[in-house]
Design a protein around this motif. Structure first.
Motif, mmCIF file in Angstrom:
data_model
loop_
_atom_site.group_PDB
_atom_site.id
_atom_site.type_symbol
_atom_site.label_atom_id
_atom_site.label_comp_id
_atom_site.label_asym_id
_atom_site.label_seq_id
_atom_site.Cartn_x
_atom_site.Cartn_y
_atom_site.Cartn_z
ATOM 1 N N LYS A 76 -4.104 -4.232 10.362
ATOM 2 C CA LYS A 76 -3.364 -3.259 9.540
ATOM 3 C C LYS A 76 -3.226 -3.756 8.103
ATOM 4 O O LYS A 76 -3.444 -3.002 7.149
ATOM 5 C CB LYS A 76 -1.977 -3.005 10.136
ATOM 6 C CG LYS A 76 -1.979 -2.133 11.361
ATOM 7 C CD LYS A 76 -0.564 -1.897 11.855
ATOM 8 C CE LYS A 76 -0.553 -1.075 13.124
ATOM 9 N NZ LYS A 76 0.809 -0.904 13.650
ATOM 10 N N ALA A 77 -2.866 -5.017 7.956
ATOM 11 C CA ALA A 77 -2.713 -5.576 6.609
ATOM 12 C C ALA A 77 -4.058 -5.597 5.882
ATOM 13 O O ALA A 77 -4.115 -5.325 4.676
ATOM 14 C CB ALA A 77 -2.117 -6.973 6.687
ATOM 15 N N ALA A 78 -5.134 -5.908 6.607
ATOM 16 C CA ALA A 78 -6.466 -5.926 5.997
ATOM 17 C C ALA A 78 -6.843 -4.538 5.495
ATOM 18 O O ALA A 78 -7.394 -4.393 4.397
ATOM 19 C CB ALA A 78 -7.499 -6.435 6.999
ATOM 20 N N ASP A 79 -6.521 -3.516 6.281
ATOM 21 C CA ASP A 79 -6.810 -2.139 5.855
ATOM 22 C C ASP A 79 -6.012 -1.777 4.609
ATOM 23 O O ASP A 79 -6.521 -1.104 3.710
ATOM 24 C CB ASP A 79 -6.501 -1.158 6.987
ATOM 25 C CG ASP A 79 -7.474 -1.288 8.155
ATOM 26 O OD1 ASP A 79 -8.559 -1.884 7.964
ATOM 27 O OD2 ASP A 79 -7.136 -0.807 9.260
ATOM 28 N N GLU A 80 -4.766 -2.241 4.547
ATOM 29 C CA GLU A 80 -3.951 -1.976 3.353
ATOM 30 C C GLU A 80 -4.529 -2.664 2.131
ATOM 31 O O GLU A 80 -4.559 -2.085 1.035
ATOM 32 C CB GLU A 80 -2.513 -2.429 3.593
ATOM 33 C CG GLU A 80 -1.763 -1.558 4.588
ATOM 34 C CD GLU A 80 -0.356 -2.056 4.870
ATOM 35 O OE1 GLU A 80 0.200 -2.807 4.033
ATOM 36 O OE2 GLU A 80 0.179 -1.693 5.926
ATOM 37 N N ASP A 97 -7.645 -3.305 1.673
ATOM 38 C CA ASP A 97 -8.846 -2.553 1.312
ATOM 39 C C ASP A 97 -8.493 -1.342 0.457
ATOM 40 O O ASP A 97 -9.181 -1.050 -0.523
ATOM 41 C CB ASP A 97 -9.599 -2.103 2.564
ATOM 42 C CG ASP A 97 -10.298 -3.257 3.271
ATOM 43 O OD1 ASP A 97 -10.436 -4.341 2.668
ATOM 44 O OD2 ASP A 97 -10.690 -3.069 4.440
ATOM 45 N N THR A 98 -7.428 -0.631 0.838
ATOM 46 C CA THR A 98 -7.041 0.558 0.066
ATOM 47 C C THR A 98 -6.542 0.184 -1.331
ATOM 48 O O THR A 98 -6.609 0.994 -2.240
ATOM 49 C CB THR A 98 -5.960 1.378 0.787
ATOM 50 O OG1 THR A 98 -4.799 0.585 0.966
ATOM 51 C CG2 THR A 98 -6.459 1.895 2.119
ATOM 52 N N LEU A 99 -6.072 -1.053 -1.482
ATOM 53 C CA LEU A 99 -5.600 -1.517 -2.781
ATOM 54 C C LEU A 99 -6.714 -2.158 -3.604
ATOM 55 O O LEU A 99 -6.478 -2.660 -4.702
ATOM 56 C CB LEU A 99 -4.463 -2.526 -2.599
ATOM 57 C CG LEU A 99 -3.187 -1.979 -1.959
ATOM 58 C CD1 LEU A 99 -2.223 -3.116 -1.665
ATOM 59 C CD2 LEU A 99 -2.540 -0.949 -2.869
ATOM 60 N N GLY A 100 -7.937 -2.139 -3.053
ATOM 61 C CA GLY A 100 -9.060 -2.709 -3.776
ATOM 62 C C GLY A 100 -9.137 -4.219 -3.677
ATOM 63 O O GLY A 100 -9.777 -4.859 -4.516
ATOM 64 N N ARG A 101 -8.481 -4.800 -2.699
ATOM 65 C CA ARG A 101 -8.496 -6.263 -2.515
ATOM 66 C C ARG A 101 -9.199 -6.620 -1.218
ATOM 67 O O ARG A 101 -8.637 -7.223 -0.315
ATOM 68 C CB ARG A 101 -7.069 -6.816 -2.502
ATOM 69 C CG ARG A 101 -6.253 -6.579 -3.751
ATOM 70 C CD ARG A 101 -6.855 -7.239 -5.000
ATOM 71 N NE ARG A 101 -7.166 -8.640 -4.843
ATOM 72 C CZ ARG A 101 -6.441 -9.629 -5.324
ATOM 73 N NH1 ARG A 101 -5.341 -9.374 -5.982
ATOM 74 N NH2 ARG A 101 -6.833 -10.869 -5.160
#
Length: 121
Positions: free
Chosen positions: A93-97, A99-103
């Motif tokens: 979940k944190a990894a997906d977040e 990704d959405t933040l461009g990190r």
């Protein structure tokens, strides 16, 4: 990380500790972080509930080495597996977040930690 088959007869906590030792020898930072975190979560789940502790008069206190020790909770193998699975889900979940933040770089690190944990299941 090693690609050897995992021996399911060995308790999960022991597999995690063995994998941590191997990860430290191979200097796999992602695996080290994920395995340490999971072992810490397991240790925290075993902690006693502090709501049950009540202070009393000093004259009624337990005396002697270890007399006031409280036994930690006993977790079943299923409980430990649930904790590790929750750690894996949290990382994804944190990894997906990230990704959405461009990190994506941070997301990749978390996915590598999750993979190290998944390999032990």
């Amino acid at each position: 990380m090693s690609t050897e088959a995992i021996d399911k007869s060995v308790p999960l906590r022991d597999r995690l500790r063995t994998a941590l030792s191997a990860a430290m020898k191979s200097r796999d930072r992602s695996a080290i972080a994920g395995l340490r975190s999971a072992l810490g979560a397991i240790d925290n789940a075993e902690a006693i509930d502090t709501a049950d502790i009540k202070a009393g008069a000093i004259e009624t206190s337990a005396v002697g080495l270890g007399a006031a020790e409280v036994r930690r909770r006993d977790l079943t193998e299923s409980d430990i597996e649930d904790i590790v699975r929750a750690e894996i889900v949290d990382r994804h979940k944190a990894a997906d977040e990230y990704d959405t933040l461009g990190r994506a770089d941070h997301g990749d690190v978390l996915r590598a930690e999750a993979a190290a944990l998944t390999a032990q299941l």
